[in-house]
Scaffold this motif. Sequence first.
Motif, short mmCIF file in Angstrom:
data_model
loop_
_atom_site.label_atom_id
_atom_site.label_comp_id
_atom_site.label_asym_id
_atom_site.label_seq_id
_atom_site.Cartn_x
_atom_site.Cartn_y
_atom_site.Cartn_z
N ARG A 232 47.38 41.54 34.49
CA ARG A 232 46.80 40.56 35.42
C ARG A 232 47.25 40.77 36.86
O ARG A 232 46.70 40.15 37.78
CB ARG A 232 47.17 39.15 34.95
N ASP A 233 48.23 41.62 37.06
CA ASP A 233 48.76 41.86 38.40
C ASP A 233 48.16 43.16 38.93
O ASP A 233 48.68 44.25 38.68
CB ASP A 233 50.28 41.94 38.36
N TYR A 234 47.07 43.05 39.69
CA TYR A 234 46.36 44.25 40.14
C TYR A 234 47.18 45.08 41.11
O TYR A 234 46.88 46.25 41.34
CB TYR A 234 45.03 43.86 40.79
N SER A 235 48.24 44.49 41.68
CA SER A 235 49.08 45.25 42.61
C SER A 235 49.87 46.33 41.90
O SER A 235 50.41 47.25 42.53
CB SER A 235 50.05 44.32 43.35
N LYS A 236 49.94 46.27 40.57
CA LYS A 236 50.71 47.25 39.81
C LYS A 236 49.91 48.50 39.47
O LYS A 236 50.46 49.50 39.01
CB LYS A 236 51.25 46.62 38.53
N ILE A 237 48.59 48.45 39.68
CA ILE A 237 47.76 49.61 39.35
C ILE A 237 48.09 50.77 40.29
O ILE A 237 48.27 50.58 41.49
CB ILE A 237 46.27 49.24 39.43
N LYS A 238 48.16 51.96 39.73
CA LYS A 238 48.66 53.13 40.46
C LYS A 238 47.55 54.10 40.86
O LYS A 238 46.39 53.94 40.48
CB LYS A 238 49.68 53.86 39.60
N GLY A 239 47.95 55.13 41.61
CA GLY A 239 47.05 56.20 41.98
C GLY A 239 45.89 55.73 42.81
O GLY A 239 45.97 54.73 43.53
N LYS A 240 44.78 56.42 42.71
CA LYS A 240 43.64 56.08 43.56
C LYS A 240 43.06 54.70 43.21
O LYS A 240 42.53 54.02 44.10
CB LYS A 240 42.56 57.15 43.48
N CYS A 241 43.20 54.27 41.94
CA CYS A 241 42.73 52.92 41.59
C CYS A 241 43.53 51.85 42.34
O CYS A 241 43.00 50.80 42.68
CB CYS A 241 42.85 52.67 40.09
N GLY A 242 44.80 52.14 42.61
CA GLY A 242 45.66 51.16 43.27
C GLY A 242 45.27 50.89 44.71
O GLY A 242 45.57 49.81 45.23
N VAL A 243 44.62 51.86 45.37
CA VAL A 243 44.22 51.67 46.77
C VAL A 243 42.71 51.52 46.91
O VAL A 243 42.19 51.46 48.02
CB VAL A 243 44.71 52.83 47.65
N CYS A 244 42.00 51.48 45.79
CA CYS A 244 40.54 51.44 45.84
C CYS A 244 40.05 50.09 46.35
O CYS A 244 40.54 49.03 45.94
CB CYS A 244 39.96 51.70 44.46
N GLU A 245 39.05 50.12 47.22
CA GLU A 245 38.48 48.90 47.78
C GLU A 245 37.71 48.09 46.73
O GLU A 245 37.39 46.93 46.94
CB GLU A 245 37.57 49.21 48.97
N TYR A 246 37.45 48.71 45.56
CA TYR A 246 36.75 48.01 44.48
C TYR A 246 37.72 47.57 43.36
O TYR A 246 37.29 47.18 42.27
CB TYR A 246 35.66 48.90 43.88
N LYS A 247 39.02 47.63 43.63
CA LYS A 247 40.02 47.38 42.59
C LYS A 247 39.85 46.02 41.92
O LYS A 247 39.96 45.90 40.70
CB LYS A 247 41.42 47.50 43.19
N LYS A 248 39.58 44.99 42.70
CA LYS A 248 39.54 43.64 42.13
C LYS A 248 38.31 43.39 41.27
O LYS A 248 38.32 42.48 40.43
CB LYS A 248 39.63 42.60 43.25
N VAL A 249 37.26 44.16 41.47
CA VAL A 249 36.07 43.97 40.63
C VAL A 249 35.98 45.02 39.53
O VAL A 249 35.25 44.84 38.56
CB VAL A 249 34.76 44.00 41.46
N CYS A 250 36.71 46.10 39.67
CA CYS A 250 36.67 47.19 38.69
C CYS A 250 37.98 47.25 37.92
O CYS A 250 38.05 46.87 36.76
CB CYS A 250 36.38 48.51 39.40
N GLY A 251 39.03 47.74 38.54
CA GLY A 251 40.34 47.82 37.91
C GLY A 251 40.58 49.07 37.11
O GLY A 251 41.70 49.35 36.70
N GLY A 252 39.51 49.87 36.87
CA GLY A 252 39.67 51.06 36.05
C GLY A 252 39.91 50.72 34.60
O GLY A 252 40.41 49.64 34.27
N CYS A 253 39.54 51.61 33.69
CA CYS A 253 39.75 51.37 32.26
C CYS A 253 41.22 51.62 31.94
O CYS A 253 41.70 52.76 31.97
CB CYS A 253 38.85 52.28 31.43
N ARG A 254 41.93 50.56 31.61
CA ARG A 254 43.36 50.68 31.32
C ARG A 254 43.60 51.46 30.02
O ARG A 254 44.63 52.14 29.88
CB ARG A 254 44.00 49.29 31.22
#
Length: 376
Positions: A305-327
């Motif tokens: 639930r803490d999107y700030s912990k996502i790493k790599g390019k997903c972590g800085v992606c402008e779409y992070k909050k709507v996408c998040g990448g497949c964990r």
Amino acid sequence: MDKGPPKPRLVAWELTRGCNLYCAHCRASASQGPHEGELTTAECFSLIDDILEVGSPILILTGGEPLLRPDFFHIAEYATARGLRVVAGTNGTLITEDIAAKMTEAPISRLGISLDFPTPELQDRFRGSAGAFDAALKGIENARRYGIEVQINSTITKLNVHYVEDILALALKLGAIAFHPFLLVPTGRGKDLEAQELSPAEYERILNWIWDKQTELEGLISFKPTDAPHYMRVLLQRGERGQGDRPGGGMDSLTRGCLAGTGFCFISHRGRVQGCGYLNIEAGNVREQSFSQIWRDSPLFYELRDYSKIKGKCGVCEYKKVCGGCRARAYEASGDFLAAEPYCEYQPRLWHEAGQGRQETGKCHAERLSPGGRAL
């Protein structure tokens, strides 16, 4: 002020790992069984009561093949009596007219039935059973006769990507209300299909094809890509708000990409709770803790639930909050569920400006090579 955890919107519950088929892509590696340690009927009733402590999600009864559980209808009826909307994920082969009639009484409001190929020969081979295609189509016919909504689920790989138009045409012909393409996460028996996983470029093409078809067929059938959170980016890039005012309501609504531990979770036949069925990390077990406690307090769910912990390019992606990448895909590819989604070819603006894009892409492709340098 702390608002507490989000409410679960969907809970997928693997009632059994028993199955009458032997599908090549099966997350659960389901088989005839027997499979010991399944939750008892009483434990299932208690679990339903506890789910209601944290929300009123759509309850997806799945497996294996959930209809193989003798108490399937007892569980479904108990859940609906408590106010939950109940749907089922099934291979469709066991849905006789009598079963369809019982489903209307429960009621089961929708069936997700898996068709990965448009012809008997190909479907039967993939499903590991002669006659599986014809039996599934008969099951769909019986369900539709009794007014039960049907969605078609298809796991898309290199094996069937060139059949997607035909599968969609078949779904329309069968009167399906929705088409849910699943983009392979190689777990369980699906691990053997890892070499058949689509490339990032092919994923992108398929997601744009889905957008085109949704636009073309609006009002006739709805689409919801699964295990493809970057579809939310595609929606925004192409001007769609992506909030899911689709026919069929909640099962087809699109609110965010990866919902693992945020709006969705998975419960195994033995009570193990995970962010999703493909993310093979335990958040807790309902035989040791209540579901409500796991949902509220699991360290795994806190991290998801803490999107700030996502790493790599997903972590800085402008779409992070709507996408998040497949964990789950990140975990299978790297061993780190917070790593970047390995099958998204989009280069975030900040990542690109920092000169990381080409380096990361090269790394991903290098990791997909066998020791001899041959692509897996």
